[in-house]
Design a protein around this motif. Structure first.
Motif, PDB file in Angstrom:
ATOM      1  N   THR A  43     -21.194   3.502 -42.330  1.00 31.91           N
ATOM      2  CA  THR A  43     -21.413   1.923 -42.712  1.00 31.91           C
ATOM      3  C   THR A  43     -22.471   2.035 -42.996  1.00 31.91           C
ATOM      4  OG1 THR A  43     -19.085   1.402 -41.235  1.00 31.91           O
ATOM      5  CG2 THR A  43     -21.135   0.683 -41.318  1.00 31.91           C
ATOM      6  N   ASP A  83     -16.644  -3.981 -42.991  1.00 29.18           N
ATOM      7  CA  ASP A  83     -15.517  -3.232 -42.445  1.00 29.18           C
ATOM      8  C   ASP A  83     -15.022  -3.856 -41.568  1.00 29.18           C
ATOM      9  OD1 ASP A  83     -17.803  -2.822 -41.001  1.00 29.18           O
ATOM     10  OD2 ASP A  83     -17.054  -0.703 -39.884  1.00 29.18           O
ATOM     11  N   ASP A 159     -17.093  -1.022 -47.854  1.00 32.81           N
ATOM     12  CA  ASP A 159     -16.207  -0.405 -46.646  1.00 32.81           C
ATOM     13  C   ASP A 159     -15.100  -0.879 -45.885  1.00 32.81           C
ATOM     14  OD1 ASP A 159     -16.736   0.945 -44.364  1.00 32.81           O
ATOM     15  OD2 ASP A 159     -18.520   0.005 -43.618  1.00 32.81           O
ATOM     16  N   GLU A 160     -14.730   0.815 -46.538  1.00 33.76           N
ATOM     17  CA  GLU A 160     -12.509   1.320 -45.929  1.00 33.76           C
ATOM     18  C   GLU A 160     -12.361  -0.439 -46.468  1.00 33.76           C
ATOM     19  OE1 GLU A 160     -12.555   1.987 -42.230  1.00 33.76           O
ATOM     20  OE2 GLU A 160     -13.794   2.849 -42.293  1.00 33.76           O
TER      21      GLU A 160
HETATM   22 MG   LIG Z   1     -17.707   2.592 -40.593  1.00 33.16          MG
END
Ligand SMILES: [Mg+2]
Ligand SMILES: Nc1ncnc2c1ncn2[C@@H]1O[C@H](COP(=O)(O)OP(=O)(O)OP(=O)(O)O)[C@@H](O)[C@H]1O
Lengths: 309, 568
Positions: A43, A83, A159-160
């Motif tokens: 991140t 995220d 991010d994810e």
């Molecule tokens: Mg992360």
């Protein structure tokens, strides 16, 4: 020149080193999977790339533009999906997208059709008039993805993005990413679900404790990483002869026979495997299969990273 | 409970014990606690240094020394009492609501800790720091005993009253945070309730007086009501204690009043923790495109001026998207709340106007009336505005906003407009409530101009302060506290401190106007002074205060540019 270039990137949080001299290149059109254990610095890297975080030292370029010097230019070509993100109360999905469209300076005339397009892409058309704050997690995630796509960015940093999606949505997401990739976009995607990244990405990078441990094509990394390959040979006949031959070959560590099937632990490289095959064929052994147990990204991940914080 | 129970036993017998300890420790360790403690101590030391007798007093003998020590006690107690009342609500009002917003609340409910345990843990968290502050004031205050003239009963009464007030305010905050769904509403409602708690009985007595004046006037009944109101109202009793010591009867009644409020609030909190509010239901009603249906809805009850179901236009190209979002969605969603705020503010201003009109001296009462409006607006502003950017941060929207092509200027301006919009019901109420004043014949153009002008400038200043505070920190509660502190310094602090050191300052209107926007009102609307020259001076002072608010805005912008909010 690579689309995303990171050189000697370092970031500290107090004394804690979150990124330690990170170097990375991602070519245009790649789907790059960013893998690492919790707290590895994924991140952090993504936030630095998206101009949200100032690195301590080092450089990052996207499409040749310096992230630190021209953040405004970067924002134009970058789509970033955090995220964890919030949604505004009391806004319907279409209004939400309209707001972000306006914030990305898309003219009002074009916005409506663009919104229709991204809604279609993310399969949210039927939800356009509903309030975003009442969506489930997965739907929120899809709305956020739609928002990320709205200004047609060249580069996507996700991010994810798949963590809240149901199996069907995941598959659709995979398709969507492929489509985007075909449109020439460069995608960096971080995820924990390795099996998924494996067949979604063409390149991956593994990061731990802020250091890049390995990066490149998935196959190459597997080669590099795994010293021991598992081979499976099945012959139609002449099993004893095969066993004798195998025992005589260097580089086979362990041979396990089960009737006509052999499971081998080997440290042969690719050329070695070809040579083995040639020998078998030259002896006239009817080889039915010679295959490598592909292993998975998970094995790679486990063998590259050490774990522990 | 016997003294032989070891700590471990405590923990296993009462699962809440662990939580109480944790809450107490975290609250005492927090940076803001240290900050508050330090500023209280600094203030106390300043007061003592300033009041400590010098050689002149010695010639004055015991009498002078007595005066000094009385002064000291009054100032210290006043600061302690008001300071605690200002900060306790901010601590407690977010206690439970914040856990709910961060969704740690369900974890808490799943644990073995009983609802009562949760209530007490949160209570200790909220009052822990303040108990430390109050206790540490004890030795400070004791310096007054070195100089004769202060009775120890007064000091004891002050401490008991302060401790009880802190406890009560914490309980009010706790109850609000258990009932309401959003931390910001909880904070605002808590402050309002605390205000009501402090002056409620008094207000009731006055309203009663007003009502009686219109119907029949019975002097004896009025005295009874007035006595009850004055005897229970904490602020009044505290003032009495500091003045010459309250009557024991009043003191006990007041404590009883505290006790009842505490009991009710704790009960509500307990009940609401056991049975928490349902998550807000969002009805997914489709927007309406049909013109005819919309027209029917406009004609029928409740006569929508702004129909929430009408499909909204896309944001126009030339407009600032942030501003449009804040106004078209942010404010409209709070529509019902804003309308309610309007009604309440209107009622208060109307009543204040009516009470002031009993007085009859037009300038004086106009001044008081505008004073009330300004003070209420300034008090409400932090609650409405100081969360504007911290909220985005807490919701996780700020990153996405910063990734867009919106310029910091656009974001800040959008938020500023939203702040003005949030204050608008109070400002509108101020405008409308002049009507009764006109009818009562107290209207005075000059006074109205000065009053409304000052109100507007003070609102703009308060919005800037709120915005500034919400950029200094990432937490709404801290932002609100900073906002109040800056407001106190600007509206009262500087002027008070200077008046202290040099009382002549206040007599000199030319300078005093630049010390506090509130003083402007005092200067210009003071009956003796009203003259045309003063209006010109008022104009200058207003420009100066507008400049101050512009500086705050500029600094906010600078903070945003500096990416102060970047790290989590
Ligand atoms: Mg992360
Ligand atoms: N504001 C901060 N202050 C201190 N440390 C931080 C801060 N933000 C991140 N870190 C630390 O930096 C490291 C990297 O964090 P980062 O969020 O980049 O990890 P990640 O790879 O995204 O992890 P995950 O897979 O859990 O999302 C972590 O060890 C984290 O504790």
């Amino acid at each position: 020149m690579a689309m995303i270039e990171i050189q000697h990137l370092t970031k500290h949080y107090g004394k804690f080193v979150a990124l330690d001299d990170l170097n990375l290149e991602i070519e245009q059109g790649d789907i790059f999977g960013f893998i690492g254990p919790n707290g590895a610095g994924k991140t952090t890297t993504i936030r630095i790339l998206s101009t949200l975080l100032e690195p301590a030292s080092g450089q990052a370029h996207i499409d040749g533009i310096d992230v630190r010097k021209k953040p405004y230019e970067i924002k134009k070509i970058l789509g970033y999906m955090p995220d964890d993100f919030g949604v505004y109360d009391g806004m319907r999905l279409r209004e939400y997208l309209d707001f972000f469209g306006a914030a990305y300076k898309i003219p009002a005339k074009k916005r409506a059709s663009i919104i229709d397009d991204v809604l279609q892409l993310t399969d949210l058309t039927s939800k356009a008039d509903e309030f975003v704050s009442a969506f489930s997690r997965g739907m929120k995630q899809r709305s956020c993805l739609a928002k990320t796509l709205i200004h047609d960015p060249k580069v996507l940093l996700l991010d994810e993005p798949a963590s809240g999606l149901d199996p069907r949505a995941r598959i659709e997401m995979k398709e969507l990413l492929k489509t985007l990739c075909e449109m020439g976009k460069t995608i960096l995607i971080s995820s924990h679900i390795l099996s998924e990244l494996g067949d979604m990405c063409n390149t991956i990078g593994i990061i731990e404790h802020g250091k890049l441990l390995a990066a490149g094509k998935v196959g190459d990394i597997m080669d590099k990483v795994r010293e021991v390959r598992e081979l499976r040979i099945e012959v139609l006949d002449k099993a004893d002869e095969t066993e004798n031959l195998l025992k005589s070959i260097d580089g086979l560590l362990d041979i396990e026979r089960n009737e006509n099937v052999f499971n081998l632990q080997s440290n042969l490289d690719r050329a070695g495997i070809v040579a083995l095959n040639t020998q078998l064929v030259q002896r006239g052994i009817p080889v039915l299969f010679l295959e490598e147990d592909q292993g998975s990204l998970e094995d790679v991940f486990l063998s590259v990273t050490k774990g522990g914080f | 409970m016997s003294a032989t129970i070891s700590k471990k036993d405590m923990a296993s017998r009462f699962p809440a014990w662990g939580m109480i300890k944790r809450e107490l420790l975290t609250s005492l360790r927090a940076k803001r606690s240290v900050l508050i403690l330090l500023s209280f101590m600094l203030l106390a030391v300043l007061v003592i240094l300033n009041e400590w007798p010098n050689s002149e007093h010695i010639y004055g003998g015991i009498k002078a020394a007595g005066r000094v020590s009385r002064n000291m006690v009054v100032l210290l107690s006043g600061c302690m009492y008001i300071g605690c009342l200002l900060f306790v609500p901010a601590y407690s009002a977010s206690a439970i609501v914040l856990e709910r917003e961060r969704s740690t609340y369900d974890l808490l409910r799943m644990s073995l800790i009983s609802p009562l345990g949760v209530v007490f843990a949160k209570l200790f968290n909220a009052i822990g720091v303040f108990m430390v502050i109050i206790l540490s004031m004890l030795p400070v205050m004791s310096t007054a005993f070195f100089l004769v003239g202060v009775e120890y009963t007064v000091v004891i009464q002050v401490f008991i009253l302060t401790i009880c007030a802190v406890l009560t305010c914490a309980c009010i905050g706790l109850a609000c945070s258990a009932i309401l769904r959003k931390s910001i509403t909880s904070i605002v409602v808590t402050y309002l309730s605390v205000l009501l708690f402090l002056i409620g009985p008094l207000l009731f007595a006055y309203l009663f007086a007003v009502a009686m004046a219109t119907f029949s006037y019975s002097r004896s009944l009025f005295r009874v009501v007035e006595n009850i109101g004055e005897g229970t109202s904490p602020i009044w009793v505290m003032a009495n204690v500091l003045d010459r010591g309250a009557q024991l009867g009043d003191f006990v009644t007041c404590l009883l009043y505290h006790g009842i409020v505490v009991f009710v609030c704790l009960g509500v909190a307990y009940w609401k923790i056991k049975k928490p509010p349902e998550p807000a239901k969002i009805s997914q009603e489709k927007p309406i495109d049909d013109v005819k249906v919309l027209k029917d809805r406009r004609m029928g009850f409740p006569f929508y001026i702004l129909d929430p179901l009408k499909r909204k236009k896309p944001i126009e190209d030339s407009r600032n998207p942030m501003m449009v979002r804040e106004l078209r969605w942010g404010l409209l969603n709070r529509g019902t709340t804003l309308v309610r705020v309007f009604y309440v503010a209107f009622l208060i201003y109307f009543l204040a106007g009516a009470i002031a009109s009993i007085d009859g001296r037009s300038h004086e009462s106009m001044k008081n009336w505008f004073g009330i409006q300004i003070v209420l607006t300034v008090l409400a502003a932090p609650g409405l505005i100081a969360n504007s950017l911290t909220k985005e941060y807490e919701l996780g929207n700020l990153d996405m906003l910063r990734m867009t092509l919106l310029k910091p200027r656009e974001i800040i301006l959008g938020k500023y407009t939203a702040g003005l919009g949030a204050l608008s019901p109070m400002l509108l109420a101020a405008v409308f409530s002049i009507i009764p004043i006109i009818f009562l014949g107290m209207f005075n153009y000059g006074a109205a101009l000065v009053g409304y002008g000052t109100l507007l400038v003070c609102s703009l200043l308060s919005i800037s302060i709120g915005l500034f505070s919400s950029l200094v920190t990432k937490q709404t509660t801290i932002s609100i506290m900073i906002s109040y502190m800056i407001s106190i310094v600007l509206y009262l602090g500087i002027a008070l401190v200077l008046a202290w050191f040099n009382p002549l300052w206040l007599g000199n209107d030319d300078y005093a106007m630049y010390l506090s926007p509130l003083l402007v009102l005092e200067m210009v609307l003071y009956p003796r002074y009203s003259s045309n020259i003063l209006y010109v001076k008022w104009l200058w002072a207003m420009c100066a205060w507008l400049l101050v608010s512009a500086v705050f805005l500029r600094v906010s912008l600078f903070l945003f540019y500096r990416n102060k909010m970047q790290d989590r």
